[in-house]
Write a protein that holds these residues in place. Structure first.
Motif, short mmCIF file in Angstrom:
data_model
loop_
_atom_site.label_atom_id
_atom_site.label_comp_id
_atom_site.label_asym_id
_atom_site.label_seq_id
_atom_site.Cartn_x
_atom_site.Cartn_y
_atom_site.Cartn_z
N TYR A 1 45.28 52.29 43.59
CA TYR A 1 45.73 50.90 43.68
C TYR A 1 44.93 50.05 42.70
O TYR A 1 43.70 50.13 42.66
N ARG A 2 45.63 49.25 41.93
CA ARG A 2 44.99 48.33 40.97
C ARG A 2 45.59 46.95 41.16
O ARG A 2 46.76 46.81 41.55
N PHE A 3 44.80 45.94 40.86
CA PHE A 3 45.21 44.57 41.08
C PHE A 3 44.89 43.71 39.86
O PHE A 3 43.84 43.87 39.25
N THR A 4 45.80 42.80 39.55
CA THR A 4 45.53 41.80 38.52
C THR A 4 45.09 40.51 39.24
O THR A 4 45.20 40.41 40.47
N GLU A 5 44.64 39.53 38.47
CA GLU A 5 44.25 38.25 39.06
C GLU A 5 45.45 37.59 39.75
O GLU A 5 45.32 36.96 40.78
N THR A 6 46.64 37.80 39.17
CA THR A 6 47.86 37.25 39.77
C THR A 6 48.11 37.89 41.13
O THR A 6 48.51 37.20 42.09
N HIS A 7 47.87 39.19 41.26
CA HIS A 7 48.01 39.87 42.54
C HIS A 7 47.03 39.29 43.57
O HIS A 7 47.42 39.03 44.72
N MET B 1 44.20 40.36 26.84
CA MET B 1 44.30 41.59 27.60
C MET B 1 44.19 41.28 29.09
O MET B 1 43.39 40.47 29.52
N ILE B 2 45.00 41.95 29.90
CA ILE B 2 45.01 41.75 31.34
C ILE B 2 43.84 42.50 31.97
O ILE B 2 43.63 43.69 31.69
N ARG B 3 43.10 41.80 32.81
CA ARG B 3 42.00 42.43 33.52
C ARG B 3 42.54 43.07 34.79
O ARG B 3 43.25 42.45 35.57
N VAL B 4 42.21 44.34 35.00
CA VAL B 4 42.69 45.10 36.17
C VAL B 4 41.49 45.43 37.04
O VAL B 4 40.46 45.90 36.57
#
Length: 87
Positions: free
Chosen positions: A39-45, A1-4
């Motif tokens: 605004y939300r961010f993933t680790e990649t962002h 699961m992607i952490r946001v």
């Protein structure tokens, strides 16, 4: 699961003010995802933001070599009561 992550979480992680990060999001200068109007961010962002603002160190300048300064020669002083002749 992607952490946001939220804007505040990312700002804290990057050690910047939330207003700075929000301004970059509003200007579409950094990657983000808009979820539920926030605004939300993933680790990649976050990694992309760090890479985007990364700066390479500047090369050191060589020290200047001191150059010989030419000496000025003093002219002979004029007497206190000596005036120039006018024609």
């Amino acid at each position: 699961m992607i952490r946001v992550l939220t804007l505040d979480q990312v700002a804290d992680q990057l050690q910047v003010k939330p207003s700075w990060l929000r301004a970059r999001c509003e200007g579409r200068e950094v990657p983000f995802t808009m979820l539920g109007g926030s605004y939300r961010f993933t680790e990649t962002h976050v990694e992309a933001i760090v890479q985007q603002y990364e700066q390479a160190p500047k090369a050191r300048r060589a020290r200047a070599v001191p150059q010989e300064v030419p000496r000025l020669e003093a002219r002979t002083p004029r007497g206190p009561n000596r005036r120039r002749k006018t024609a």
